[in-house]
Design a protein around this motif. Sequence first.
Motif, PDB file in Angstrom:
ATOM      1  N   LEU A  36       0.814  -1.208   0.000  1.00 32.53           N
ATOM      2  CA  LEU A  36       0.000   0.000   0.000  1.00 32.53           C
ATOM      3  C   LEU A  36       0.851   1.264   0.000  1.00 32.53           C
ATOM      4  O   LEU A  36       0.478   2.281  -0.604  1.00 32.53           O
ATOM      5  N   SER A  37       2.014   1.213   0.642  1.00 32.40           N
ATOM      6  CA  SER A  37       2.861   2.403   0.750  1.00 32.40           C
ATOM      7  C   SER A  37       3.468   2.816  -0.583  1.00 32.40           C
ATOM      8  O   SER A  37       3.933   3.949  -0.718  1.00 32.40           O
ATOM      9  N   ARG A  38       3.467   1.936  -1.556  1.00 30.92           N
ATOM     10  CA  ARG A  38       3.993   2.278  -2.886  1.00 30.92           C
ATOM     11  C   ARG A  38       3.234   3.453  -3.485  1.00 30.92           C
ATOM     12  O   ARG A  38       3.774   4.222  -4.280  1.00 30.92           O
ATOM     13  N   GLN A  39       1.952   3.584  -3.110  1.00 29.54           N
ATOM     14  CA  GLN A  39       1.138   4.675  -3.619  1.00 29.54           C
ATOM     15  C   GLN A  39       0.646   5.604  -2.499  1.00 29.54           C
ATOM     16  O   GLN A  39       0.501   6.796  -2.706  1.00 29.54           O
ATOM     17  N   ALA A  40       0.382   5.031  -1.325  1.00 25.77           N
ATOM     18  CA  ALA A  40      -0.239   5.818  -0.261  1.00 25.77           C
ATOM     19  C   ALA A  40       0.757   6.381   0.746  1.00 25.77           C
ATOM     20  O   ALA A  40       0.366   7.119   1.651  1.00 25.77           O
ATOM     21  N   LEU A  76      -9.748  -0.956   6.305  1.00 25.77           N
ATOM     22  CA  LEU A  76      -8.701   0.067   6.330  1.00 25.77           C
ATOM     23  C   LEU A  76      -7.902   0.075   5.030  1.00 25.77           C
ATOM     24  O   LEU A  76      -7.597   1.140   4.479  1.00 25.77           O
ATOM     25  N   TYR A  77      -7.569  -1.111   4.542  1.00 25.40           N
ATOM     26  CA  TYR A  77      -6.801  -1.220   3.299  1.00 25.40           C
ATOM     27  C   TYR A  77      -7.564  -0.555   2.145  1.00 25.40           C
ATOM     28  O   TYR A  77      -6.989   0.218   1.366  1.00 25.40           O
ATOM     29  N   THR A  78      -8.861  -0.837   2.061  1.00 22.04           N
ATOM     30  CA  THR A  78      -9.679  -0.283   0.980  1.00 22.04           C
ATOM     31  C   THR A  78      -9.861   1.220   1.127  1.00 22.04           C
ATOM     32  O   THR A  78      -9.761   1.966   0.141  1.00 22.04           O
ATOM     33  N   VAL A  79     -10.118   1.677   2.347  1.00 23.72           N
ATOM     34  CA  VAL A  79     -10.327   3.115   2.575  1.00 23.72           C
ATOM     35  C   VAL A  79      -9.060   3.901   2.265  1.00 23.72           C
ATOM     36  O   VAL A  79      -9.108   4.954   1.598  1.00 23.72           O
ATOM     37  N   ILE A  80      -7.902   3.412   2.725  1.00 24.21           N
ATOM     38  CA  ILE A  80      -6.638   4.095   2.440  1.00 24.21           C
ATOM     39  C   ILE A  80      -6.387   4.135   0.935  1.00 24.21           C
ATOM     40  O   ILE A  80      -5.954   5.158   0.389  1.00 24.21           O
ATOM     41  N   TRP A  81      -6.665   3.024   0.270  1.00 27.80           N
ATOM     42  CA  TRP A  81      -6.487   2.977  -1.192  1.00 27.80           C
ATOM     43  C   TRP A  81      -7.425   3.963  -1.884  1.00 27.80           C
ATOM     44  O   TRP A  81      -7.021   4.671  -2.805  1.00 27.80           O
TER      45      TRP A  81
END
Length: 269
Positions: A216-220, A257-262
């Motif tokens: 996720l950190s690659r984009q967020a 959380l994963y979906t919301v952050i994305w």
Amino acid sequence: MIHMKKINFWLYHPVLHTFLLPVAQTLFGAAYAARFTSFQFIPYLVIYAFLLINKLLENQLTKQASSMDNFFPKLNLFLEALNVLCLLYFYLHGSILMIIFPLIYTLVVHFQYMFLAYDMALLALSILAFFKGVVIQAIVFYASLTFLPSALLLWSLPMFFPLFLLEANRWEQMVTAESPALTKHFPSSVSLLKTYASPRNRITLLLSLLIGIGVLSRQAGWWALFLLISLVSFGSRSSKRSNKMAFHLFLICFSTLYTVIWLIHYIPR
């Protein structure tokens, strides 16, 4: 204090989790598809029903396997009929891939305990986690757009690890708590399940979070660290039943959380 007890009661309630787990499994796939098209309610509803039906069938098969009556599934005609109706919908409203993926999914659910009969628990858990965490995202996306982008696999991969933990915990409870006889017959599988299933074994749990944060950190960026909030799912509960519900809640929190952050990252600026 009373309110907190009520909140904990509902947060760890098995019936609530039964209905929320299919949402957790499909949330990211639906969000990813929303980048390309509007939300497809009917296909999503059928996929949700399909997952819920297979979860209910899986619960029955687990009770059957724990009794060591027979690892070959006994059919519940009503649920199986509903399952076939869902598969028929996929066949009539999609391409060949739209029927192949769900068909393999339901076969994996039905015959998962055949792997235990051959003491192949690790392979079974990996297949279950892959289909429940990764393939189902592809099914949700494909139902809306009838194509599969290669990037979806990378973004869906972190869902594999929470599902692996959940399945390992479910199997471990079945072979140790519900059926001590299975422990005697399949010692190597039981040893492996205990390694992965206990919430006290933080290495596997943290590995799950680190991979999710890494992807996720690659984009967020630093927003990905909010995935650590999922750890509150375990709290101070320690009973076998509570541990099972804690893994359910962990998956629900992780997926949300994963979906919301994305989604936050992909909101048009």
